[in-house]
Design a protein around this motif. Structure first.
Motif, PDB file in Angstrom:
ATOM      1  N   GLU A  57      -6.327   0.363  -2.412  1.00  0.00           N
ATOM      2  CA  GLU A  57      -6.409   0.216  -0.959  1.00  0.00           C
ATOM      3  C   GLU A  57      -6.555   1.611  -0.356  1.00  0.00           C
ATOM      4  O   GLU A  57      -5.571   2.278  -0.031  1.00  0.00           O
ATOM      5  N   PRO A  58      -7.790   2.074  -0.182  1.00  0.00           N
ATOM      6  CA  PRO A  58      -8.016   3.456   0.265  1.00  0.00           C
ATOM      7  C   PRO A  58      -7.458   3.734   1.662  1.00  0.00           C
ATOM      8  O   PRO A  58      -7.100   4.881   1.956  1.00  0.00           O
ATOM      9  N   ALA A  59      -7.355   2.721   2.522  1.00  0.00           N
ATOM     10  CA  ALA A  59      -6.918   2.956   3.901  1.00  0.00           C
ATOM     11  C   ALA A  59      -5.398   3.036   4.029  1.00  0.00           C
ATOM     12  O   ALA A  59      -4.875   3.514   5.048  1.00  0.00           O
ATOM     13  N   ALA A  84      -1.420   4.143   3.521  1.00  0.00           N
ATOM     14  CA  ALA A  84      -0.732   5.438   3.574  1.00  0.00           C
ATOM     15  C   ALA A  84      -1.538   6.448   4.379  1.00  0.00           C
ATOM     16  O   ALA A  84      -1.787   7.567   3.935  1.00  0.00           O
ATOM     17  N   GLY A  85      -1.942   6.045   5.579  1.00  0.00           N
ATOM     18  CA  GLY A  85      -2.665   6.951   6.474  1.00  0.00           C
ATOM     19  C   GLY A  85      -3.958   7.460   5.867  1.00  0.00           C
ATOM     20  O   GLY A  85      -4.367   8.594   6.126  1.00  0.00           O
ATOM     21  N   GLY A  86      -4.588   6.638   5.036  1.00  0.00           N
ATOM     22  CA  GLY A  86      -5.864   7.023   4.438  1.00  0.00           C
ATOM     23  C   GLY A  86      -5.716   7.800   3.132  1.00  0.00           C
ATOM     24  O   GLY A  86      -6.711   8.186   2.519  1.00  0.00           O
ATOM     25  N   HIS A  87      -4.472   8.035   2.695  1.00  0.00           N
ATOM     26  CA  HIS A  87      -4.264   8.734   1.416  1.00  0.00           C
ATOM     27  C   HIS A  87      -4.399   7.787   0.223  1.00  0.00           C
ATOM     28  O   HIS A  87      -4.547   8.226  -0.906  1.00  0.00           O
ATOM     29  N   GLY A  88      -4.320   6.482   0.521  1.00  0.00           N
ATOM     30  CA  GLY A  88      -4.617   5.491  -0.506  1.00  0.00           C
ATOM     31  C   GLY A  88      -3.417   5.000  -1.291  1.00  0.00           C
ATOM     32  O   GLY A  88      -2.471   5.744  -1.562  1.00  0.00           O
ATOM     33  N   LEU A  89      -3.482   3.710  -1.615  1.00  0.00           N
ATOM     34  CA  LEU A  89      -2.446   3.046  -2.428  1.00  0.00           C
ATOM     35  C   LEU A  89      -3.136   2.312  -3.565  1.00  0.00           C
ATOM     36  O   LEU A  89      -4.155   1.643  -3.349  1.00  0.00           O
ATOM     37  N   VAL A  90      -2.613   2.444  -4.777  1.00  0.00           N
ATOM     38  CA  VAL A  90      -3.087   1.639  -5.903  1.00  0.00           C
ATOM     39  C   VAL A  90      -1.873   0.908  -6.460  1.00  0.00           C
ATOM     40  O   VAL A  90      -0.787   1.484  -6.564  1.00  0.00           O
ATOM     41  N   TRP A  91      -2.061  -0.372  -6.757  1.00  0.00           N
ATOM     42  CA  TRP A  91      -0.899  -1.125  -7.264  1.00  0.00           C
ATOM     43  C   TRP A  91      -1.327  -2.226  -8.204  1.00  0.00           C
ATOM     44  O   TRP A  91      -2.467  -2.687  -8.169  1.00  0.00           O
ATOM     45  N   THR A  92      -0.392  -2.621  -9.038  1.00  0.00           N
ATOM     46  CA  THR A  92      -0.584  -3.798  -9.878  1.00  0.00           C
ATOM     47  C   THR A  92       0.778  -4.415 -10.148  1.00  0.00           C
ATOM     48  O   THR A  92       1.806  -3.906  -9.671  1.00  0.00           O
ATOM     49  N   ASP A 115       3.022 -10.425  -3.307  1.00  0.00           N
ATOM     50  CA  ASP A 115       2.380 -10.033  -2.054  1.00  0.00           C
ATOM     51  C   ASP A 115       3.407  -9.638  -0.998  1.00  0.00           C
ATOM     52  O   ASP A 115       3.198  -8.679  -0.246  1.00  0.00           O
ATOM     53  N   GLU A 116       4.517 -10.354  -0.967  1.00  0.00           N
ATOM     54  CA  GLU A 116       5.561  -9.997   0.001  1.00  0.00           C
ATOM     55  C   GLU A 116       6.151  -8.618  -0.316  1.00  0.00           C
ATOM     56  O   GLU A 116       6.422  -7.827   0.588  1.00  0.00           O
ATOM     57  N   VAL A 117       6.327  -8.349  -1.610  1.00  0.00           N
ATOM     58  CA  VAL A 117       6.884  -7.044  -2.005  1.00  0.00           C
ATOM     59  C   VAL A 117       5.918  -5.920  -1.601  1.00  0.00           C
ATOM     60  O   VAL A 117       6.323  -4.909  -1.019  1.00  0.00           O
ATOM     61  N   VAL A 118       4.625  -6.120  -1.875  1.00  0.00           N
ATOM     62  CA  VAL A 118       3.641  -5.075  -1.546  1.00  0.00           C
ATOM     63  C   VAL A 118       3.480  -4.952  -0.032  1.00  0.00           C
ATOM     64  O   VAL A 118       3.315  -3.840   0.490  1.00  0.00           O
ATOM     65  N   ASP A 119       3.555  -6.079   0.685  1.00  0.00           N
ATOM     66  CA  ASP A 119       3.535  -6.019   2.164  1.00  0.00           C
ATOM     67  C   ASP A 119       4.659  -5.118   2.671  1.00  0.00           C
ATOM     68  O   ASP A 119       4.466  -4.296   3.577  1.00  0.00           O
ATOM     69  N   GLY A 120       5.837  -5.282   2.077  1.00  0.00           N
ATOM     70  CA  GLY A 120       6.996  -4.477   2.485  1.00  0.00           C
ATOM     71  C   GLY A 120       6.734  -2.992   2.269  1.00  0.00           C
ATOM     72  O   GLY A 120       7.097  -2.160   3.103  1.00  0.00           O
ATOM     73  N   ILE A 121       6.117  -2.657   1.139  1.00  0.00           N
ATOM     74  CA  ILE A 121       5.813  -1.252   0.839  1.00  0.00           C
ATOM     75  C   ILE A 121       4.797  -0.705   1.843  1.00  0.00           C
ATOM     76  O   ILE A 121       4.990   0.369   2.433  1.00  0.00           O
ATOM     77  N   ARG A 122       3.713  -1.470   2.016  1.00  0.00           N
ATOM     78  CA  ARG A 122       2.651  -1.041   2.945  1.00  0.00           C
ATOM     79  C   ARG A 122       3.222  -0.727   4.329  1.00  0.00           C
ATOM     80  O   ARG A 122       2.837   0.248   4.971  1.00  0.00           O
TER      81      ARG A 122
END
Ligand code: 5GP
Ligand code: MN
Length: 359
Positions: free
Chosen positions: A246-248, A250-258, A339-346
């Motif tokens: 998700e390049p957008a 973290a303020g455009g710094h990008g997030l990668v997750w699995t 998805d809920e966990v990653v939503d929380g992080i985002r």
């Protein structure tokens, strides 16, 4: 507190140190006194954090071997949860000190905790802190709550084993190969094999002292970092194949997750610990500052690993979500769906930015 630790002129009760300041001379003196003034038949219980990693186990067992050299006879090492030592650590010296949490002394004269930033990381063993004995805490998390009677917490230390080595030196315990191997595993774990920012000249000087005992770094590293079952190799392939960028974020710094589920583990006949190494394959993603692996521990519960390359303070994200850790490596227990966990992080990322947005 033990009787020994509360005697005049012995252990000084210390409050939580201010963030970033290491232990004071009074802290070191109190820790040395807590060990030296133990009665000959005292029971000593060493505890490290739940799901122990190389620093937790290595600093605990290395220190335990040192206490044994000092003549401490009634000595146990333990950690909360199932008494399973992850395969990479099954060759560590001092494993004979380990007992299951269910068999740990209920009321030891001395408790020493390793690499745990708070009591909650000690799980069901946290009650040992409230018994009659003294509690000495060895740690390097800036978020440490100072839950011991004596707190040796050095946020500048690359690993808890740095603190353990200094306490052993102050106790006049010489390094032998067994102690050194444990402390070396701890040091290499927390510095990413001397790759992370925490790799100071002092870290290499400590490594030199450890290597001088004759331990074999090639063998140790291969065993601890570079060996996994074929099933785990295939599992990694699958889990990495579903990674999302998700390049957008973290303020455009990008997030990668699995993520990895218990079903993934079962399909490949693998134990949960094999997933600990996954984050290293995810965080190398060039397009993302923040990386994340969400690992199912039970239905609706996930162990979350977070890493950052410097644009985000992931410990802020983890603390906001009930966990903790360091600026660039942190974790927490997530609940709900992936998805809920990653939503929380985002949602927490914008508040944890250390650098301006990259938009
Ligand atoms: P890892 O991702 O390797 O499990 O953990 C990275 C860092 O975050 C470690 O320093 C660890 O102590 C911390 N950490 C991981 N999970 C938790 C958690 O659930 N609670 C707290 N307080 N810290 C955690
Ligand atoms: Mn550590």
């Amino acid at each position: 507190m033990t009787d020994a630790a509360s005697q005049p002129g012995s252990a000084v009760v210390t409050a939580a140190p201010p963030a970033d300041a290491g232990p004071t001379e009074a802290d070191w003196t109190a820790a040395v006194a807590a060990v030296r003034q133990l009665p000959a038949d005292a029971r000593v219980l060493l505890i490290c954090h739940v799901n122990p990693d190389g620093d937790a186990l290595g600093s605990m067992l290395g220190f335990g071997l040192g206490l044994r050299r000092l003549g401490v006879r009634r000595l146990q090492a333990t950690f909360p949860g199932p008494p399973e030592v992850p395969e990479p650590f099954r060759g560590l010296p001092g494993l004979d000190l380990l007992v299951p949490a269910t068999e740990a002394y209920p009321d030891p004269e001395l408790v020493v905790c390793f690499d745990a930033a708070s009591e909650s990381r000690l799980g069901e063993l946290a009650d040992r802190l409230t018994g009659a004995g003294a509690a000495v805490v060895l740690d390097h998390h800036a978020s440490n709550t100072g839950f011991g009677d004596v707190n040796l917490v050095d946020p500048r230390a690359a690993a808890t084993s740095v603190v353990a080595e200094e306490l052993l030196a102050r106790l006049d315990v010489p390094l032998d190969a067994g102690i050194a191997e444990c402390l070396y595993v701890a040091l290499t774990t927390d510095t990413g094999s001397f790759r992370f920012e925490a790799t100071t000249p002092a870290v290499h000087q400590m490594a030199a002292r450890l290597l001088a005992t004759g331990i074999r770094p090639g063998d140790i590293s291969r065993r601890v970092f570079d060996t996994r079952p074929f099933g785990a190799v295939r599992l990694f392939g699958e889990v990495l194949g579903r990674a999302r960028l998700e390049p957008a974020a973290a303020g455009g710094h990008g997030l990668v997750w699995t993520y990895a589920t218990q079903d993934d583990l079962a399909r490949h006949d693998q134990r949960p610990y094999v997933l600990e190494a996954l984050i290293d394959s995810v965080r190398c993603t060039a397009e993302a500052d923040v990386s994340c692996v969400v690992k199912q521990t039970t239905t609706g519960e996930w162990a979350v690993s977070l890493r950052s390359k410097g644009a985000v303070d992931v410990s802020r994200v983890a603390v906001a979500l009930g966990g903790g850790g360091h600026r660039f490596a942190a974790g927490f227990t997530g609940r709900g769906t992936v998805d809920e966990v990653v939503d929380g992080i985002r949602a927490e990322l914008p508040g944890a930015l250390l650098k301006p947005t990259n938009a």
